[in-house]
Every structure is written in C-alpha cells, then in structure tokens.
Scaffold this motif. Structure first.
Motif, PDB file in Angstrom:
ATOM      1  N   SER A   1      -8.183   1.662  -1.712  1.00 18.79           N
ATOM      2  CA  SER A   1      -7.284   1.383  -1.574  1.00 18.79           C
ATOM      3  C   SER A   1      -6.098   2.676  -0.849  1.00 18.79           C
TER       4      SER A   1
ATOM      5  N   THR B   1      -0.518   3.442   7.869  1.00 15.40           N
ATOM      6  CA  THR B   1      -0.011   2.728   7.238  1.00 15.40           C
ATOM      7  C   THR B   1       1.390   1.984   6.945  1.00 15.40           C
TER       8      THR B   1
ATOM      9  N   SER C   1      -5.652   2.230   3.653  1.00 18.43           N
ATOM     10  CA  SER C   1      -5.270   1.141   4.328  1.00 18.43           C
ATOM     11  C   SER C   1      -6.522   0.784   5.760  1.00 18.43           C
TER      12      SER C   1
ATOM     13  N   LEU D   1       0.854  -1.102   0.231  1.00 21.34           N
ATOM     14  CA  LEU D   1      -0.313   0.079   0.023  1.00 21.34           C
ATOM     15  C   LEU D   1       0.881   0.983   0.330  1.00 21.34           C
TER      16      LEU D   1
END
Length: 458
Positions: free
Chosen positions: A166, A265, A168, A121
């Motif tokens: 898309s 993230t 987290s 990510l």
C-alpha cells in the motif's frame, strides 16, 4: 503509452515467490487476463483494493491498471475510521475483493477524480492529514523507468520484498520495476523471515527498506556479515539514511552496493538516488535527480521538482494542489542545498528547521551526532519555545537493549566534539521507541508526548 504494462517476458521463469508457492510470469499473465475479463459491468468511480501481500492482489492490481480503471489502494491494517475518511475523500467509489467481486459502494454518484487517474495512493500523514494523490500511467511508467536505471535492476538476480504494497516505495518503487525487468520477487511478511534467509545463506539479490528497518535488521544480525554475501543491492528510502547507518550497512553487506533514496508519493515516488560507489556517499548528501526530473531551489531553499513524475493533483482538493504545484514545479516542503554538479543534500522540512539564536539549524545534523553517542540506537531533536533564547533543543534518545544511559553532563561533553555549542541540546529524554509512521517516517510533532519527568536524563 503502451497498451499493456509491466512484462518483458511471459514465459515459465519465476515472477513471484510467496512462501512455498512459485508463480511464473506466464501464470501471472494468464491470471491477469482472466481477471480483466471479469471487469465488465463495474459501477462508475474509483475502485478500491486492499493491498494484501498476495498473488491475488498483484494480479487484480495489474488487471485494473491495464483495463484503465482508476484504482485506490488501501492498507489492510487501516481501522474502520481510517477507511471511512479515505472513502469519503474519493467521492464516487466502490470496493472490490481479491476476486474482483464488488461489495461496498458509495452513496455519492459524483465523480471527482482526474480523467487520467490510474492510481490513488494516500500520503502517510507524517506532516498532517493524509491526502489522496492521483497518479497517471505516465507518472507511474516514468517512475518505473527511472528506478530501473538508478537502482541497476539489471544487475540483480532477484529481489526480496517485505515492504507493504500500500506504500509507494514498495509498490511503485520496487515491485513494479521488478516485474517490468523480469526479476523474480520473493514476498516476505517481516524482518524475522528476512533474518532466517540470511542465516540459511539463502538471501540473494536486492533488499529494500526504510532506515528503521535496517537498524532493526542490523541488531538482529549481530556483529559479522555472515550470510550477507549473496546480497547485491541494499536499497533505503522513506527517511534520511544517516552517515553512521551508511557506514554500518557497508560493513554488514560488503559484497553489496548501498543506495540511499528520497521521494514523495506526489512524485510517483522516486526523486533522488545516491549509490555507495560515489565519493559523496559517506557524507550527508541525499542524491542526484533520477530519470528526467529537474530540480531547483526557491529563494528560501525549498526543493522543487518538475518532470513526468509530478502527480495529477490531490483528489478533491484543488486548492491544496495549487499550493503544492505551480507552473509544473512541485514544492516538496524540504529545505535543501544544491551542488554545482546537481547533487542535492536535504537539510530538513521547512517546518522542521530550528531557529536558535537567530540561526536556522537542520535537525538532521544534530540527530546524526546524537546517534553516534555510546549505546544510542536512534535519536530525534525537538525545538521548544524559550523566552530568552527563542528556541531550546531537546534530544530524545532510543537506546540499544541493555545499554546504560550516561548523565546529561557526559552527553553534552561528548557532543562538544562534533557540534557547535548552540547546536547541543539543553535537555535529554530517554524513550522506548521514537514515534514513527508505519513507513518509518519520524512524527516529530508527537515528540512532545515523551516529555515525561521520569524519562528525563539528569
């Protein structure tokens, strides 16, 4: 680690609701298995999927995950330039459509990703260039377990999700825990659809968003809590939840528990959580560590985190990884206070703290006071170099529709009731919209763009 992830059930109970389409856990499981059977013969490298809010994306994501194929999730709205930058950062990679048919493929045959990488990510880029964060199955599943416990998923009848997949927060923080808990998830496109459900009295269970989402939702809702009685969980993350907004959410959702969260993230992503039934909720406190995470402060007050959720590293950036993680401790870049009971209160980014008259100030405290000003919907503060004082403070005010703007003298006079003199901004500017990322994070470095003479409040 388990061989198959996510489902505690495979029956006819509803897993996903997309518009008028209801997808059962059984049907989703069948589709995942069918897609796994198509994965033979894929080229080496990291697979890329566009995170459309769809049944096909979710089934494809789970198929690749369970098959052990490293996967990078791209936002559908990224420009061609943004896509190209991220593709280059992945090294050897290829893109799949929602049917798992291979299309674009990188020229480079060099594999750069960690052998345990399950998911890549990208950071939002609110504090610099976005980086490719590598997460393992261990990272992701530890996060899911922590989120299930900290957000009391078992007490929610269902969840409604409009966060991008898309991101987290949406993917790892909300969708995967719901699937793991056997909780039905309604996927919506925007806040307007959420408001429609509220007006029809059909919004039930858990909702989640960033603070700017809730500011917009409360404006759409108006005064009373009509239609909110079915909401059991209101989950906020992605940015600091101010005290005024906490109070307004409690009033708007009287039958619900409110949760303020913090994460990154790089930490899969959930780190801290605080529930509205805790006495510290009506304060500036951020939360307690979730799951098995441990926290500590450096001598400079920077929050560090260690545990199963710490990322594998940044793909293709070993030096940046070493700067971020040392001896298992991830440096968050956030300055915090740590109470004796383990309660963490964030004060701001280490590069956002303001030094005025020799004292380091948190922008959070000043911004919270600014949001209490009459007619102010959102606010930000920025430090400007000054040869005499070192730094002077400038406030940027986003006003509610149809609200008039008081004079600077009146604003400063009102703030004297809640801030010490050295914390009161010297200058004030009116903005139509504060600069934020798509995930709701304030882009403080872009505030300078609003320093236009016609927007100055005199």
């Amino acid at each position: 680690m388990s061989a198959v992830y996510a489902f505690t059930r495979a029956d006819a109970a509803t897993a996903l609701l997309l518009g008028t389409e209801a997808v059962s856990f059984e049907a989703l499981r069948q589709e995942v298995e069918e897609r796994k059977a198509r994965l033979a013969g894929l080229p080496p490298g990291v697979a890329i999927l566009r995170a459309h809010r769809s049944r096909a994306f979710i089934a494809s994501f789970l198929a690749l995950y369970e098959a052990g194929i490293p996967l990078a999730v791209f936002a559908p709205e990224w420009t061609s330039t943004e896509v190209e930058v991220r593709r280059k950062g992945l090294g050897c990679c290829f893109e799949l459509n929602e049917s798992l048919t291979s299309g674009w493929r990188s020229v480079s045959g060099v594999t750069q990703h960690h052998p345990d990488t399950a998911l890549v990510l990208f950071t939002s880029g609110s504090t610099g260039a976005p980086r490719a964060v590598q997460l393992s199955r261990r990272n992701i599943e530890a996060n899911v377990a922590a989120v299930l416990a900290s957000l009391d998923f078992a007490a929610a009848p269902m969840q409604t999700l409009f966060l991008p997949l898309s991101y987290s927060f949406g993917l790892l923080g909300q969708l995967l825990p719901a699937l793991s808990a056997g909780l039905p998830t309604t996927l919506l496109g925007n806040l307007v659809e959420l408001k429609a459900l509220l007006e029809e009295g059909k919004l039930v269970g858990m909702i989640s968003g960033v603070p700017s989402h809730y500011e917009a939702l409360l404006r759409l809702l108006g005064a009373g809590p009509e239609g909110t009685q079915g909401v059991t969980h209101v989950v906020s993350a992605g940015a600091a939840l101010s005290l005024p907004l906490r109070q307004r959410l409690l009033q708007a959702f009287p039958a619900s528990r409110i949760y303020t969260n913090y994460g990154q993230t790089e930490l899969s992503p959930r780190v801290l959580c605080l529930r509205s039934d805790h006495p510290a909720f009506l304060s500036s406190a951020t939360g307690f560590p979730v799951g098995t995470l441990a926290v500590k402060l450096t001598g400079e007050g920077e929050l560090c985190v260690r545990g199963e959720q710490v990322m594998l590293g940044y793909l293709g950036a070993p030096e940046a990884t070493r700067e971020k993680v040392e001896d298992g401790w991830l440096r968050t870049g956030d300055i915090a206070e740590l109470g004796p009971d383990g309660l963490v209160t964030l004060l701001g980014r280490n590069d956002d703290l303001l030094k005025v008259g020799g004292e380091r100030l948190s922008p959070f405290e000043i911004e919270a006071a600014l949001r209490e000003l009459p007619g102010v919907e959102d606010a930000a503060v920025w430090g400007q170099e000054d040869p005499l004082y070192g730094t002077t403070l400038t406030a940027f005010l986003q006003l509610r529709p149809s609200s008039s703007c008081p004079a600077k003298r009146e604003l400063r006079q009102t703030l004297r009731g809640s801030l010490s003199p050295h914390k009161i901004p010297t200058e004030f500017y009116r903005v139509e919209q504060l600069p934020r990322t798509s995930n709701g994070k304030l882009q403080r470095a872009r505030l300078v763009e609003a320093l236009q003479p016609e927007q100055r409040i005199n």
